[in-house]
Structure formats: C-alpha cells, structure tokens
Design an enzyme around this catalytic site. Structure first.
Site, PDB file in Angstrom:
ATOM      1  N   CYS B 167      64.206  31.337  70.391  1.00  0.00           N
ATOM      2  CA  CYS B 167      65.263  32.349  70.516  1.00  0.00           C
ATOM      3  C   CYS B 167      64.776  33.533  71.338  1.00  0.00           C
ATOM      4  CB  CYS B 167      65.744  32.808  69.144  1.00  0.00           C
ATOM      5  SG  CYS B 167      67.079  34.023  69.228  1.00  0.00           S
ATOM      6  N   CYS B 170      66.033  36.908  70.096  1.00  0.00           N
ATOM      7  CA  CYS B 170      65.335  37.381  68.900  1.00  0.00           C
ATOM      8  C   CYS B 170      63.938  37.907  69.238  1.00  0.00           C
ATOM      9  CB  CYS B 170      65.163  36.257  67.886  1.00  0.00           C
ATOM     10  SG  CYS B 170      66.652  35.296  67.582  1.00  0.00           S
ATOM     11  N   ASP B 171      63.197  37.153  70.035  1.00  0.00           N
ATOM     12  CA  ASP B 171      61.763  37.386  70.159  1.00  0.00           C
ATOM     13  C   ASP B 171      61.303  37.920  71.514  1.00  0.00           C
ATOM     14  OD1 ASP B 171      61.480  36.411  67.556  1.00  0.00           O
ATOM     15  OD2 ASP B 171      61.339  34.335  68.257  1.00  0.00           O
TER      16      ASP B 171
END
Lengths: 346, 346
Positions: B167, B170-171
C-alpha cells in the site's frame, strides 16, 4: 491583497474530522495542504474550528478509543496528526504555528475563509482579512450545524454534558439516559428515527412538536404511534430548559393557548434539522434542496466542479458521524491527489 | 447443529476496521451483534482476524493517533471498544470472552463462518464447527487481501516493517523510503497510481512488470512514461527479496530468457491487485466483475439483498484505508438499525 501569486496544490476549508483527515492524507501525499480552519462568528462562512465535536464532552463511538475521549481532545489529536506532516493553517500569526498544545488553547487565531470563486482555475479562496489565495484544487469540509432552540440553558447543558444533545446515535447509549424519560424536539422523519432509537434505552420518549401532528412521512409517523414507549406533547414548544448540572425538565409553551407548563425529563434531544455550512457556495457548486453539496459520484468525493471535492457533514445529511466524516476526508484527499496527478500538477 | 433457534438481530462477518466499527455502532444501538471474527486458513471464507492491519507495523494515517500506532494495537483498541458494549464473538470457548488483553494474544480461538444462505429470511450463517445461526440482518465486512508474490522473504520483510508493502498510500511517506530507489511490482492502472505516488518520495521508481508493456489504460501508461522518475524493468518477475532486517534488493527473473539478475532497491511495493473475501457469497449477493460486493446505493451500505449490508474493503476497490473502512462499518450498522426498526425488530 494577493498571496504572492503562488498557486497552492490544495486548499482545505474546514477543520472537523473530515477537514483534518483530508489534511493528513494530503500532507502525507506531499501536497502541502493549506487549511482554513474557521472561526466562530467572524465572516459569513463561519466554520466552527474543530467542528461539532468541540461541543461534545464524551465521544464513545469514534473507533480506536476503548475508554472514550472528549470531543475537543479528539479534534486536537486530529489536528496534531495533520500538522506532524506538512500541513499549513492560515492564522493571524502566519502559517504553520505550533499546535502541539492545541487542546490547551492557542496563542493565535485561525482564519476563516470569506468567499470562493470556483468558476475558473486556479480557484480563488479569499481569507477573512481579504488575502487572496489560489489553488489547483479545493476540498470543502465545512460541516453542518445541528439546529438548536437558541436558549441559554440549552446551550449551557449541551456543552457541559448535562443531558442535552442533538445526536441520539452519538449520545443515546450513555448511562445517564438509561431508563429515563427523554424528550425529543421535532416532528420530522429524523425526529421519529431519533425517538425510536432512544426507546432502546429510555423508560419513555416524549416527542415535543409545535403542531398537532407529525411532519414525518406516513410510515414513519405510524411507527412512532405504534411504539408503546413513544408519547406526544402536541402543540408545544420548549421555552426553557431546567436543571443546574443536569437537566431536570423543560418549560413548555402551548402554541395555541400560550399556556406555560413544565415537564420532568432526564434528557432532551434536538431533532429539528441541520444546516450545512454551504451558503458561501451558492451559485458556485451544485447543492441539493437542503443545501448539502451534491456529489457527482456518490461513492467518491467529486462535485459538480472538476477539481473541487466535498467531504463530511456538508455532503452528508444521513450519517453525520465523526468516523464517516473522517472516511470522506480521506477519500477527498486521495481523489484530489489523483486528479492533480492527472492534471500534471506535481 | 442449530444454535437453539434464536434469531440474532444482526450478525457481523469480519473483524477489520469495518467489522469492529459496525459492531461498536450496533452494540451501542442495543442490537447485541454477534461477530464472526475469522481465522486464517481454516474454512473457505478465511477472514484474517483484525484484517490487513495485522500485517502492518506502523500506521500513521488513521486519524486520532498523532504519534502513529501499530496495526495490531489499533485493531485491539477497535475490538476492546466494541466489546465494551454488548458485542459477542463466536469462539471455541463460547461467546463474549475477555478480550481486554487481546493484543497480547487470546486464550481462545475465534470462529470463522463457513457459509451463508441469504436466499430467505431469517438469514442462515453457518460457523466453522457447523453450528447454524440465524439472523434478521447480516453485515458483511470480510475485507480484501492484497495479492502478494508468495515468497518467504517477501512475507518476512512485509510483516516486520522491512520495506516491503502492498500500500503506497499507507506507507510511501514513511521516512525509510525517502530518496530511495523503490520497486513497484505490477503493470495495471493501480500500479501506475502507486508508482506516481511514490515518486513524491523516492529518488527513482522502477516498475517491474512481467510483460513488455503496461496493462494500464493508455492515459495511465503515458503518465508513467512521461514521469522522469519512473523507469521500467520489462519482462521481469521477482523471484526473491533480499535483505535481513531491511530490504536491500530483489532477484529478478527474465520471463523470456529465464536469466536471473539482481537489482538494488530501498523498498518494494506490490501492486498486483487485491482479492476480496467474497467467494462464499457467490450466487447469494450481486458482486461486480472483480468480485467486490455491489452496493445497491453507493452512498449507503445496502446490497442486492434486503437486510444484508456491506462495508469495508470487500465493497471498496478504490480507497482501501482503515478510516474509510471504519466509516463504512458505521454506515452499515446505522442502516441495519434503521432497517430493523422498519421491520419491527426491536
């Protein structure tokens, strides 16, 4: 007065759960968002900084806080998290002030936005001091305000957790309302929904309505009448809310005779509608008949104007929860990021 | 084996952000929800308890946690909060066990659900031990799983925060990826989106694709080619991921020549699609062409079957964030509560 000709990648208007979540996601996407966090009662848009949760004592239903959290504390966490990345806020002391102690009060004031021009790109956003800002994209998360009666004692008890609320789903399950007689002010579909919801906890729910029949749809009105725990106080308005730390009852006024009476209550819930903070968007963006922003695709955050995204209670007349608003703020930032990439704005 | 003929008000299948938020809201609405929290690799439905966040070390973008929080910790908070109210979980030790130390491991096992029959009401939900449960309404929040390559070292580094992720949103912003050369595995639209996103942080992004051209739409493929920070490794698959605590590179295999080579990388992102956990719903509920649950009204959580609601990644192929899933879980519980009230189920 122009803000030095710079075009922002994204301006976010609003600072409730939707606004801060949009800022968090936009900042983590390196968009360096600029936030108008609002100020109560300054300019026509009048965004309440932090949103409606600032009027909430105990929040039990924002997921991630098993013991609950106060509304102002939660919004301070949201703000700090957005500021941990490259979020900037427009204030009277410039941008990006220290917000690490935001919950203890600021040494500066946020700025509201006064008006926008979304008719051409880059979009124009005018601050309350008339500074002009330009942006490739705008996320609108100005929220909505529950309608209140406007009584001093109502406001006092609502803000102190004294048993007066405008959200049955948020507050109905609190222990303080268990097995009490609760009043619901209103006569529309939402009022019936709130009253039905509250019968799960209350010993009795009294719907207080200014007319002699509900304004709700037939099926909803019937549901209210069929519910043995719901009673009605017809032709009544609430003229005062009684109680020191905790509500003990209300003063009612008969709308036909003018006669005053009192009713003992263990809680009072407003269900007389919400007003989305969208006046400043009239003629700029498609709004629905209740003045909520109309989404171009209801699954996403796109609006009738390309490059303008909507999130939170100003687009939502149904759920109005902190976590749903936050989810929409996230969507808006992701949509804006992808749209900007489409446009070649890096 | 039947569960004593009782008809539950609502059964929730899934225990990620959507499932627990649905449980929290349903429990606070006095619906006493029953949750199938799943178990990895037991029965065909195979819900991962806690969802995909259980594979995430640091979560920086779930709003409310300015310092970040680990995925398992966050899901433990969600669970504890739902259990604080009247949520029940199906386990091998009965229902409603003590979950106050859920993050330190349980002394019992959750049960997965094996199959459902949504063709008539009350709905049937069969547990993994063949116990039959009946419910007036069902909320499906079984999530989706990012597709991985299936390599041991990939899994090890993904679960330990060693620079392997599925992701980018997300990261990607984590400091560990700044100014590094990052690999993206995949060639579709999402892969281009992830690669473009990562160029904000990376010194360079290499798209690793098994074919000699992108599968992405023309416009997205062009965007990738036009981006000076994106390069391509054509006709390559990743046959191993290198590095002890942190990824240092990958072993590539040429799909035409079979030749092996190594490439130094500071991070690796999978973008080869997601698989929603909806196999057990085939023929029961309308799914879209990618097997995601099709919502009847995209703004709400209603599905093609009245009384069945969908929330989280099993309905969302676009955003897939913890906070969007949580928002949908809230919507599903509110929709279920109102629908049950309509049906006269108190």
């Amino acid at each position: 007065m122009s803000s030095n000709g710079k075009v922002e990648k994204v301006i976010i208007i609003g600072s409730g759960p939707a606004g801060w979540t949009a800022a968090l996601y936009a900042a983590r996407a390196n968009l360096s968002p600029l936030v108008f966090a609002g100020r109560p009662k300054t300019v026509p848009t009048t965004i309440l900084p932090g949103g409606q949760l600032m009027m909430t004592t105990e929040v039990e239903n924002y997921p991630g806080f098993p013991e609950g959290v106060t509304g102002p504390k939660l919004m301070s966490y949201f703000e700090q998290q957005a500021m941990r990345f490259d979020t900037r806020i427009v204030t009277d002391k410039g941008m990006t002030p220290d917000v690490s102690n935001a919950d203890d009060g600021h040494s500066y004031s946020y700025h509201d936005c006064k008006r926008v021009d979304l008719s051409k790109r880059p979009f124009l956003v005018v601050g309350e001091d008339d500074t002009e800002y330009h942006a490739h994209s705008v996320i609108i998360a100005t929220g909505a305000t529950a309608n209140w009666l406007g009584l001093d004692n109502e406001k006092r008890l609502a803000m102190s957790g004294g048993g007066v609320s405008a959200c049955a789903v948020c507050d109905g399950a609190l222990p303080v309302f268990r097995d009490k007689v609760l009043g619901v002010v209103g006569g529309g579909d939402s009022a019936v929904e709130e009253a039905s919801y509250l019968t799960k906890f209350a010993s009795k729910v009294v719907m207080i309505h200014r007319r002699d029949q509900l304004r709700a749809s037939k099926i909803m009105a019937q549901r209210a009448k069929d519910n043995p725990k719901i009673e009605f106080a017809w032709n009544k308005t609430v003229s005062d809310v009684l109680g020191d730390d905790m509500i003990t009852g209300v003063t009612l006024k008969d709308t036909k005779t003018g006669e005053q009476s009192t009713m003992e209550l263990g809680g009072l819930f407003m269900a007389i509608g919400h007003t989305p903070a969208t006046e400043f968007l009239e003629g700029q963006l498609q709004l629905d008949e209740k003045k909520y922003i109309k989404l171009a695709d209801p699954y996403r955050s796109t609006t009738s104007v390309e490059g303008v995204f909507g999130a939170g209670d100003c687009v939502d007349s149904v759920y109005r929860q902190a976590v749903t608003a936050a989810g929409m703020g996230c969507k808006a930032a992701i949509d804006a990021e992808r749209w900007l990439a489409d446009q070649g704005v890096e």
